[in-house]
Scaffold this motif. Structure first.
Motif, mmCIF file in Angstrom:
data_model
loop_
_atom_site.group_PDB
_atom_site.id
_atom_site.type_symbol
_atom_site.label_atom_id
_atom_site.label_comp_id
_atom_site.label_asym_id
_atom_site.label_seq_id
_atom_site.Cartn_x
_atom_site.Cartn_y
_atom_site.Cartn_z
ATOM 1 N N ALA A 1 -8.777 -10.529 0.480
ATOM 2 C CA ALA A 1 -10.133 -10.755 0.998
ATOM 3 C C ALA A 1 -10.552 -9.594 1.898
ATOM 4 C CB ALA A 1 -10.200 -12.071 1.772
ATOM 5 N N LEU A 2 -9.583 -8.972 2.563
ATOM 6 C CA LEU A 2 -9.818 -7.777 3.372
ATOM 7 C C LEU A 2 -8.791 -6.720 2.968
ATOM 8 C CD1 LEU A 2 -10.292 -9.286 6.967
ATOM 9 C CD2 LEU A 2 -12.060 -8.711 5.302
ATOM 10 N N PRO A 3 -9.104 -5.454 3.137
ATOM 11 C CA PRO A 3 -8.107 -4.420 2.830
ATOM 12 C C PRO A 3 -6.945 -4.488 3.807
ATOM 13 C CG PRO A 3 -10.005 -3.452 3.937
ATOM 14 C CD PRO A 3 -10.377 -4.876 3.630
ATOM 15 N N TYR A 4 -5.787 -4.056 3.345
ATOM 16 C CA TYR A 4 -4.628 -3.984 4.230
ATOM 17 C C TYR A 4 -4.738 -2.735 5.101
ATOM 18 C CZ TYR A 4 0.092 -2.907 5.819
ATOM 19 O OH TYR A 4 1.169 -2.582 6.601
ATOM 20 N N ILE A 5 -4.655 -2.926 6.413
ATOM 21 C CA ILE A 5 -4.689 -1.826 7.382
ATOM 22 C C ILE A 5 -3.399 -1.911 8.187
ATOM 23 C CG2 ILE A 5 -5.982 -0.736 9.245
ATOM 24 C CD1 ILE A 5 -7.696 -1.040 6.736
ATOM 25 N N ARG A 6 -2.566 -0.897 8.134
ATOM 26 C CA ARG A 6 -1.239 -0.980 8.750
ATOM 27 C C ARG A 6 -1.306 -1.115 10.269
ATOM 28 N NH1 ARG A 6 2.919 1.919 10.935
ATOM 29 N NH2 ARG A 6 5.017 1.247 10.283
ATOM 30 N N GLN A 7 -2.268 -0.448 10.899
ATOM 31 C CA GLN A 7 -2.467 -0.552 12.337
ATOM 32 C C GLN A 7 -3.892 -0.097 12.638
ATOM 33 O OE1 GLN A 7 0.250 2.105 14.395
ATOM 34 N NE2 GLN A 7 0.204 3.544 12.693
ATOM 35 N N ILE A 8 -4.416 -0.565 13.755
ATOM 36 C CA ILE A 8 -5.797 -0.232 14.087
ATOM 37 C C ILE A 8 -5.908 1.232 14.483
ATOM 38 C CG2 ILE A 8 -7.700 -0.739 15.662
ATOM 39 C CD1 ILE A 8 -6.582 -3.611 15.874
ATOM 40 N N ASP A 9 -5.021 1.710 15.350
ATOM 41 C CA ASP A 9 -5.084 3.080 15.856
ATOM 42 C C ASP A 9 -3.698 3.698 15.814
ATOM 43 O OD1 ASP A 9 -5.758 5.458 17.114
ATOM 44 O OD2 ASP A 9 -5.655 4.604 19.134
ATOM 45 N N ALA B 1 -1.363 -4.887 12.478
ATOM 46 C CA ALA B 1 -1.927 -4.682 11.147
ATOM 47 C C ALA B 1 -3.077 -5.671 10.927
ATOM 48 C CB ALA B 1 -0.848 -4.881 10.090
ATOM 49 N N ILE B 2 -3.883 -5.391 9.915
ATOM 50 C CA ILE B 2 -4.990 -6.253 9.504
ATOM 51 C C ILE B 2 -4.840 -6.526 8.020
ATOM 52 C CG2 ILE B 2 -7.499 -6.523 9.410
ATOM 53 C CD1 ILE B 2 -6.561 -6.068 12.234
ATOM 54 N N SER B 3 -5.091 -7.749 7.601
ATOM 55 C CA SER B 3 -5.110 -8.057 6.170
ATOM 56 C C SER B 3 -5.983 -9.283 5.938
ATOM 57 C CB SER B 3 -3.689 -8.305 5.648
ATOM 58 O OG SER B 3 -3.265 -9.633 5.883
ATOM 59 N N GLY B 4 -6.089 -9.685 4.690
ATOM 60 C CA GLY B 4 -6.846 -10.885 4.374
ATOM 61 C C GLY B 4 -6.129 -12.158 4.758
ATOM 62 N N LEU B 5 -4.839 -12.057 5.085
ATOM 63 C CA LEU B 5 -4.048 -13.211 5.528
ATOM 64 C C LEU B 5 -3.372 -12.820 6.827
ATOM 65 C CD1 LEU B 5 -2.945 -16.058 4.988
ATOM 66 C CD2 LEU B 5 -1.143 -15.015 3.586
ATOM 67 N N ASN B 6 -3.824 -13.422 7.928
ATOM 68 C CA ASN B 6 -3.346 -13.070 9.266
ATOM 69 C C ASN B 6 -2.745 -14.314 9.925
ATOM 70 O OD1 ASN B 6 -4.701 -10.361 9.176
ATOM 71 N ND2 ASN B 6 -6.531 -11.652 9.117
ATOM 72 N N LEU B 7 -1.881 -14.104 10.907
ATOM 73 C CA LEU B 7 -1.270 -15.234 11.605
ATOM 74 C C LEU B 7 -0.954 -14.834 13.046
ATOM 75 C CD1 LEU B 7 -0.148 -18.169 11.269
ATOM 76 C CD2 LEU B 7 2.094 -17.110 10.894
ATOM 77 N N ASN B 8 -1.347 -15.697 13.975
ATOM 78 C CA ASN B 8 -1.021 -15.496 15.398
ATOM 79 C C ASN B 8 -1.452 -14.118 15.889
ATOM 80 O OD1 ASN B 8 0.183 -18.057 15.401
ATOM 81 N ND2 ASN B 8 2.195 -17.223 14.873
ATOM 82 N N PHE B 9 -2.672 -13.695 15.512
ATOM 83 C CA PHE B 9 -3.191 -12.370 15.858
ATOM 84 C C PHE B 9 -2.276 -11.265 15.337
ATOM 85 C CE2 PHE B 9 -4.880 -15.234 19.148
ATOM 86 C CZ PHE B 9 -6.239 -14.994 19.011
ATOM 87 N N ASN B 10 -1.493 -11.600 14.304
ATOM 88 C CA ASN B 10 -0.525 -10.665 13.717
ATOM 89 C C ASN B 10 0.414 -10.097 14.783
ATOM 90 O OD1 ASN B 10 -1.572 -11.195 11.226
ATOM 91 N ND2 ASN B 10 -2.827 -9.340 11.118
ATOM 92 N N ARG B 11 0.978 -11.050 15.530
ATOM 93 C CA ARG B 11 1.977 -10.727 16.548
ATOM 94 C C ARG B 11 3.144 -11.694 16.421
ATOM 95 N NH1 ARG B 11 -1.103 -11.390 22.092
ATOM 96 N NH2 ARG B 11 -1.122 -13.474 21.195
ATOM 97 N N PRO C 1 -14.930 -1.249 1.729
ATOM 98 C CA PRO C 1 -14.197 -0.305 2.586
ATOM 99 C C PRO C 1 -12.696 -0.408 2.375
ATOM 100 C CG PRO C 1 -14.898 -2.207 3.868
ATOM 101 C CD PRO C 1 -15.524 -2.353 2.513
ATOM 102 N N GLY C 2 -12.055 0.746 2.262
ATOM 103 C CA GLY C 2 -10.611 0.757 2.140
ATOM 104 C C GLY C 2 -9.904 1.090 3.430
ATOM 105 N N SER C 3 -10.688 1.324 4.484
ATOM 106 C CA SER C 3 -10.126 1.698 5.777
ATOM 107 C C SER C 3 -11.069 1.244 6.873
ATOM 108 C CB SER C 3 -9.924 3.215 5.858
ATOM 109 O OG SER C 3 -11.184 3.873 5.828
ATOM 110 N N LEU C 4 -10.570 1.244 8.104
ATOM 111 C CA LEU C 4 -11.430 0.900 9.229
ATOM 112 C C LEU C 4 -12.519 1.946 9.425
ATOM 113 C CD1 LEU C 4 -8.922 -0.440 11.919
ATOM 114 C CD2 LEU C 4 -10.403 -1.741 10.380
ATOM 115 N N SER C 5 -12.184 3.215 9.216
ATOM 116 C CA SER C 5 -13.189 4.258 9.410
ATOM 117 C C SER C 5 -14.318 4.121 8.394
ATOM 118 C CB SER C 5 -12.546 5.640 9.325
ATOM 119 O OG SER C 5 -11.930 5.847 8.068
#
Length: 485
Positions: free
Chosen positions: A156-164, A176-186, A332-336
């Motif tokens: 549902a969202l592109p996979y982003i390994r880390q924000i910065d 990381a960011i993805s279409g399936l997240n859990l616990n703020f990905n922590r 979009p394939g990236s945050l940028s």
């Protein structure tokens, strides 16, 4: 501007000046001359680097006072105010994220002949308690056996390994960011002394549950620095921590780099506790014809954004921004790339002439926004709009840092802080009732750029810089209320 912009905003923080900016009863010429100029206030703050600001009448848009208004500076988390408006416009305040359990095959007498799919919708707030509720509801449907595997759909969202990429590996606000997240990905890391060593635990804790996580490993290494190391190997996320940094015990949140696999492991544990054993997981594209067995529906976007503006959660900003870009027809394939979509939207929808966001949270230092553009955007969002209503009240403080609940100026704004960067943008209401839209950016990028890797989390002088910047911000707001209110 109406619709989603019929109400957006948030408060500011800092300290009052040495000279009172509220001598309301004195003759106009005399008290105006007693109020320090912006240049004097900036010099007194002694921040170094650059300070830029722009303040306007929030209703008419008339620009009242500026300093370096056309110089682009890092907005830090002030970027989230624009992301908030972007999400409201593209998705709507009632938008809800959906996470589903779906059957790719017939279910007969409690048996699924096929795969069970865990399908993410990008929900940034999905937690272990909600995942457990889904496992419980799955059992309540009568399902007891799955002949296939647990499969994951996270596209549902592109996979982003880390924000910065410039942040340290171990900071939990850079997951990381993805279409399936859990616990703020922590994942929660806890340690305690045990004999001559330490016992360590990694778990996916929530308000009520603490399921252990096995695909992430932590090893205590006999060293003092670096405090943490990280690598992905053999399908696992492997951490080490320096023995010399652990003390007697403690805990912290660490970022997750493979959120779908993290969510899958936790769900398998929870499903097993509900009598359903799942093999896998696998990942792929959801097959056509799969049927929904259980669905978790998030709170409305308006409520999610209110929490984001209060707690400044980076993952929320990024998932909302990506979702808004996709809703507008982008891929979009990236945050940028997604931020570039938001840049164009801000220019056409909010009247900004030049913006250069690189993400939706403001974590990336490379973002640049001009104070005047940010203030124009706040005016366009509406003096009584939703953005203002979603922003958090920030109390004013006295010279000792104590709250001043009866301060005559009411401020709602979004704060932003990076090392040697402090920003504030929002709305202020003077005692006369006049509303201002304002932006204040402070940044010493030379000092920030000189930091070594070991200094990033707690740089020398960082707290002092932030304290003085916040004081300056309050002094400027009080000045504007006194002169223009």
């Amino acid at each position: 501007m109406g619709g989603a912009f019929a109400g957006l905003s948030q408060p500011g923080w800092a300290q009052p000046p040495e000279v009172s900016l509220r001598p309301w009863v004195r003759p106009e010429g005399l008290w105006r001359r007693s109020i320090p100029s912006p240049a004097a206030l900036i010099a007194e703050a002694g921040l170094g680097g650059r300070v830029g600001f722009a303040v306007a009448d929030a209703r008419s848009g008339e620009m009242l006072e500026t300093e370096s208004p056309l110089y682009g500076m890092p907005p830090a988390s002030v970027a989230k105010a624009i992301t908030c408006a972007y999400g409201l416009d593209r998705l709507g305040p009632g938008y809800r994220f959906r996470t589903r359990l779906m059957a790719a095959g017939p279910v007969t007498n409690g048996r699924l002949d096929g795969d069970l799919w865990l399908v993410g919708g990008g929900d940034p707030l999905l937690d272990t308690d909600q995942l457990n509720a889904m496992a419980r509801r799955l059992r309540e449907t009568g399902l007891r056996e799955v002949t296939g595997r647990l499969m994951l759909a996270a596209d549902a969202l592109p996979y982003i390994r880390q924000i910065d990429a410039e942040q340290p590996d171990h900071v939990g606000y850079n997951p990381a960011i993805s279409g399936l997240n859990l616990n703020f990905n922590r994942v929660h890391f806890e340690w305690a002394r045990a004999g001559n060593g330490y016992s360590v635990q990694l778990d996916a804790r929530s308000e009520t549950l603490r399921p252990p996580v096995a695909r992430m490993r932590m090893r205590v290494a006999d060293r003092n620095i670096p405090v943490y190391t990280y690598e992905e190997r053999d399908g696992r996320e492997n951490w080490t921590v320096a023995r010399g940094a652990l003390g007697n015990g403690g805990s912290r949140w660490l970022p997750v780099r493979r959120p779908p696999l993290y969510a899958a492991e936790v769900f398998q544990v929870l499903a097993r506790s509900n009598g359903i054993v799942l093999e896998g997981p696998g990942q792929g594209a959801l097959p056509a014809g799969a049927s929904v067995l259980v669905e978790n529906v998030s709170d409305p976007l308006e409520d999610i954004l209110r929490g984001m503006m209060r707690w400044s959660t980076n993952i929320t900003a990024e998932t909302v921004g990506l979702s808004a870009s996709i809703a507008g027809g982008a891929a979009p394939g990236s945050l940028s790339a997604s931020a570039a979509e938001m840049n164009g939207w801000m220019q056409t929808r909010l009247g900004a002439r030049h913006t250069a966001f690189v993400d939706h949270s403001g974590l990336g230092e490379a973002s640049r926004v001009r104070p005047q553009d940010m203030t124009h955007a706040l005016v366009a969002a509406g003096a009584d709009g939703m953005l203002r209503r979603l922003m958090k009240h920030i109390a004013m403080r006295d010279a000792d840092g104590n709250l001043m609940p009866d301060h005559p100026v009411a401020v709602v704004a979004k704060t932003g802080t990076l090392n040697f960067v402090s920003s504030l943008a929002g709305y202020a209401r003077a005692p006369t009732g006049r509303d201002f839209a304002f932006t204040i950016f402070c940044a010493d990028l030379d000092r920030r750029g000189a930091l070594g890797p070991a200094e990033v989390e707690r740089p020398d002088g960082g707290r002092s810089y932030t304290r003085r910047a916040k004081r300056l911000q309050q002094q400027l707001i009080e000045r504007w209320a006194a002169i223009y209110g």
